[in-house]
Write a protein that holds these residues in place. Structure first.
Motif, short mmCIF file in Angstrom:
data_model
loop_
_atom_site.label_atom_id
_atom_site.label_comp_id
_atom_site.label_asym_id
_atom_site.label_seq_id
_atom_site.Cartn_x
_atom_site.Cartn_y
_atom_site.Cartn_z
N LEU A 63 0.83 -1.20 0.00
CA LEU A 63 0.00 0.00 0.00
C LEU A 63 0.87 1.25 0.00
CD1 LEU A 63 -2.77 1.31 0.05
CD2 LEU A 63 -2.76 1.08 2.54
N ARG A 64 1.92 1.26 0.81
CA ARG A 64 2.84 2.39 0.86
C ARG A 64 3.47 2.63 -0.51
NH1 ARG A 64 7.13 2.31 5.50
NH2 ARG A 64 6.11 0.34 5.47
N LEU A 65 3.85 1.56 -1.19
CA LEU A 65 4.43 1.68 -2.52
C LEU A 65 3.43 2.28 -3.50
CD1 LEU A 65 6.83 1.04 -4.40
CD2 LEU A 65 5.79 -1.19 -4.79
N MET A 66 2.18 1.85 -3.41
CA MET A 66 1.15 2.37 -4.31
C MET A 66 0.85 3.84 -4.04
SD MET A 66 -1.47 -0.84 -4.41
CE MET A 66 -2.53 -0.19 -5.69
N LEU A 67 0.98 4.27 -2.78
CA LEU A 67 0.69 5.65 -2.42
C LEU A 67 1.85 6.58 -2.75
CD1 LEU A 67 -1.12 5.07 0.98
CD2 LEU A 67 -2.14 5.81 -1.19
N GLY A 68 3.03 6.04 -2.97
CA GLY A 68 4.17 6.86 -3.34
C GLY A 68 5.03 7.24 -2.15
N ASP A 69 6.08 7.99 -2.41
CA ASP A 69 7.05 8.36 -1.38
C ASP A 69 6.46 9.21 -0.27
OD1 ASP A 69 9.84 8.72 -3.68
OD2 ASP A 69 9.06 6.97 -2.62
#
Length: 74
Positions: free
Chosen positions: A32-38
Motif C-alpha cells: 500500500l505504501r508503494l502504491m501511495l508513493g514516497d
C-alpha cells in the motif's frame, strides 16, 4: 510496534486509489505504501527536526556514578 491509522489508510486505498475493499485488504502495508508513493513513506529525520527535538527534550545531567570516575591500580 507502531499502530497503523486504519481509517486514513482505508481512505487512501479505497477512496484515493479506487481499490475495491477486497483488493485493499489483500495488500500488505508495504504494498500500500508503494502504491501511495514516497509521500506516504516515513521521512528521515533532518538536522532541523533533530535540533528542535534536542531543544525540546534536552538530556538531563545525571550525578556522577563511581563507575564514571577514573581509577588507578597502584
Amino acid at each position: 510496534m507502531s499502530a497503523l491509522d486504519w481509517p486514513a489508510l482505508m481512505r487512501a486505498g479505497i477512496a484515493g486509489l479506487k481499490l475495491l475493499p477486497r483488493d485493499f485488504w489483500q495488500l500488505t502495508p508495504a504494498e500500500l505504501r508503494l502504491m501511495l508513493g514516497d509521500a506516504a513513506a516515513p521521512q528521515p529525520l533532518g538536522r532541523d527536526r533533530l535540533a528542535a527535538l534536542m531543544e525540546a527534550f534536552p538530556d538531563a545531567a545525571s550525578p556522577a556514578s563511581p563507575q564514571d570516575k577514573e581509577t588507578t591500580d597502584d
